[in-house]
Design an enzyme around this catalytic site. Structure first.
Site, PDB file in Angstrom:
ATOM      1  N   ARG A  71       0.884  -1.322   0.180  1.00 13.16           N
ATOM      2  CA  ARG A  71      -0.264   0.004   0.058  1.00 13.16           C
ATOM      3  C   ARG A  71       0.809   1.195   0.153  1.00 13.16           C
ATOM      4  NH1 ARG A  71      -2.931  -2.620  -2.389  1.00 13.16           N
ATOM      5  NH2 ARG A  71      -4.723  -3.889  -1.533  1.00 13.16           N
ATOM      6  N   GLU A  75       1.801   1.526  -3.381  1.00 15.08           N
ATOM      7  CA  GLU A  75       0.849   1.952  -4.228  1.00 15.08           C
ATOM      8  C   GLU A  75       0.474   3.473  -4.207  1.00 15.08           C
ATOM      9  OE1 GLU A  75      -3.431   0.443  -5.096  1.00 15.08           O
ATOM     10  OE2 GLU A  75      -2.951   0.638  -2.779  1.00 15.08           O
ATOM     11  N   SER A  99      15.363  13.916   0.811  1.00 13.63           N
ATOM     12  CA  SER A  99      16.223  12.811   1.536  1.00 13.63           C
ATOM     13  C   SER A  99      15.249  11.695   2.168  1.00 13.63           C
ATOM     14  CB  SER A  99      17.147  13.266   2.519  1.00 13.63           C
ATOM     15  OG  SER A  99      18.002  12.375   2.936  1.00 13.63           O
TER      16      SER A  99
END
Length: 160
Positions: free
Chosen positions: A87, A90, A113
């Site tokens: 997830r 995603e 960063s």
């Protein structure tokens, strides 16, 4: 012993003792719980004083303690197969282009960063199901425009 073997040993002890990550992090301390947990899972290193605390807590050998202080080979195969980790992947695949555009508009040509980075999460109670609130803060690193000529900015900070 491979680093993955040490991770499995640590997880076995955690299970046997019934410890939580919260308890382990309170006992070791010294850094963010994400970094300590990550080190015990083989993705980060512990500085020597924290490696010593972890070794004492888990009853590890001197060689295993030294292994906790070594820089590991980081990362996992892509795309991730674990649903929770997927997830995150995603979110970046779907929202990444918008995040990139918004960050570049605000800061200029560069990156956030993941090394000089802070991460925290908290539980937010909600009648429809508790929510996970995540906070991330990474240092902005502008691209260096090497080979720049006089009058051309050296770094990709936002142009005024």
């Amino acid at each position: 012993m491979k680093r993955s073997d040490l991770t499995e040993k640590i997880l076995d002890i955690k299970r046997e003792k019934g410890w939580t990550w919260k308890y382990i992090n309170e006992e070791i301390g010294g850094m963010s719980p994400t970094l300590v947990t990550g080190a015990l899972l083989g993705q980060m290193k512990l500085v020597k004083p924290l490696a010593a605390k972890a070794a004492k807590l888990f009853g590890l050998s001197e060689a295993e303690e030294r292994m906790l202080n070594e820089v590991p080979y980081r990362g996992t195969p892509m795309p991730p197969t674990d649903p929770l980790i997927y997830r995150f992947y995603e979110m970046v695949m779907v929202n990444g282009p918008a995040w990139k555009a918004l960050i570049e508009e605000e800061f200029g040509d560069g990156i956030m960063s993941a090394i000089d980075f802070d991460f925290d999460f908290e539980r937010q109670p909600n009648p429809k199901g508790d929510r996970v609130k995540i906070s991330m803060s990474g240092k902005f690193l502008p691209y260096k425009y090497y080979g720049n000529e006089q009058g051309i900015q050296e770094y990709g900070f936002k142009e005024e």
